[in-house]
Design a protein around this motif. Sequence first.
Motif, mmCIF file in Angstrom:
data_model
loop_
_atom_site.group_PDB
_atom_site.id
_atom_site.type_symbol
_atom_site.label_atom_id
_atom_site.label_comp_id
_atom_site.label_asym_id
_atom_site.label_seq_id
_atom_site.Cartn_x
_atom_site.Cartn_y
_atom_site.Cartn_z
ATOM 1 N N THR A 166 41.621 41.563 46.172
ATOM 2 C CA THR A 166 40.933 40.513 45.421
ATOM 3 C C THR A 166 39.471 40.865 45.208
ATOM 4 N N ASP A 167 38.806 41.345 46.249
ATOM 5 C CA ASP A 167 37.404 41.741 46.118
ATOM 6 C C ASP A 167 37.212 42.845 45.087
ATOM 7 N N LEU A 168 38.089 43.837 45.118
ATOM 8 C CA LEU A 168 38.003 44.927 44.136
ATOM 9 C C LEU A 168 38.214 44.393 42.719
ATOM 10 N N PHE A 169 39.194 43.524 42.558
ATOM 11 C CA PHE A 169 39.475 42.977 41.241
ATOM 12 C C PHE A 169 38.298 42.147 40.721
ATOM 13 N N LEU A 170 37.797 41.258 41.550
ATOM 14 C CA LEU A 170 36.689 40.403 41.116
ATOM 15 C C LEU A 170 35.432 41.222 40.826
ATOM 16 N N ALA A 171 35.185 42.268 41.622
ATOM 17 C CA ALA A 171 34.024 43.123 41.360
ATOM 18 C C ALA A 171 34.135 43.778 39.995
ATOM 19 N N GLY A 172 35.339 44.157 39.611
ATOM 20 C CA GLY A 172 35.553 44.778 38.307
ATOM 21 C C GLY A 172 35.384 43.821 37.139
ATOM 22 N N LEU A 173 35.451 42.519 37.414
ATOM 23 C CA LEU A 173 35.286 41.529 36.342
ATOM 24 C C LEU A 173 33.829 41.249 36.022
ATOM 25 N N ARG A 174 32.957 41.520 36.984
ATOM 26 C CA ARG A 174 31.553 41.136 36.809
ATOM 27 C C ARG A 174 30.852 42.038 35.807
ATOM 28 N N PRO A 175 29.939 41.458 35.003
ATOM 29 C CA PRO A 175 29.251 42.264 33.988
ATOM 30 C C PRO A 175 28.299 43.273 34.633
ATOM 31 N N ASP B 160 33.863 26.543 41.477
ATOM 32 C CA ASP B 160 33.609 27.414 40.335
ATOM 33 C C ASP B 160 34.816 28.331 40.130
ATOM 34 N N VAL B 161 34.863 28.962 38.970
ATOM 35 C CA VAL B 161 36.014 29.766 38.603
ATOM 36 C C VAL B 161 36.227 30.933 39.576
ATOM 37 N N ASP B 162 35.156 31.491 40.142
ATOM 38 C CA ASP B 162 35.308 32.582 41.109
ATOM 39 C C ASP B 162 36.124 32.140 42.315
#
Length: 195
Positions: A186-195, A81-83
């Motif tokens: 990476t975790d901080l960035f991905l968390a910020g992408l989530r709705p 998946d994209v994540d």
Amino acid sequence: MRQSHVVDDVTNAAVELFATQGYAKTSVQQIVTAAGVTKGAMYHYFTSKDDLLFGIYDQLLTMQKAHLDALIAEGQERGDDVDAVLRAVCVDVVETSIDRMREGTVFFQSAHMLSDERQREVVRRRRDYHDTFAGLIERGRAEGRYRTDVPVAVVVAHFFSDVHYLSQWYSPSGPESKQLVAAQLTDLFLAGLRP
């Protein structure tokens, strides 16, 4: 003379000298002396000091773009998946930026001294990388995984500002490994992408 090592020897000497005394204050003679090669050998591979500075960044960007393309292709082959793909890409760019932090720092301090043509080429190459990276974010948005209230360009700039700022605070001899820092950013960035 070991011709096969001239590029590496000259590049390593230039990085060290540019880092310690600055691009403008470093002469070609100082570079070749530190590298243990002749000017002729250097000019066989680099047409100018400008070409050498561009080459330092070109090596880093070429490697990171090859990693980006490979990680996307591998993710597609596995059906990730994209994540998972975006996570792998983010971790890679942080880790490789740490591995080549000195080269990145030299480049960002001296890029404005490149010829106009070289500066345009850097912009084009970085845009190509960022566009591919942005494509992952757009894919995640299309799948409903990522928020859509912030322009993609801002999201990309946010992540890469963290990457480019590493040299201001990160030390390989410090308490955090590059792997830990890459995972945390990476975790901080991905968390910020989530709705």
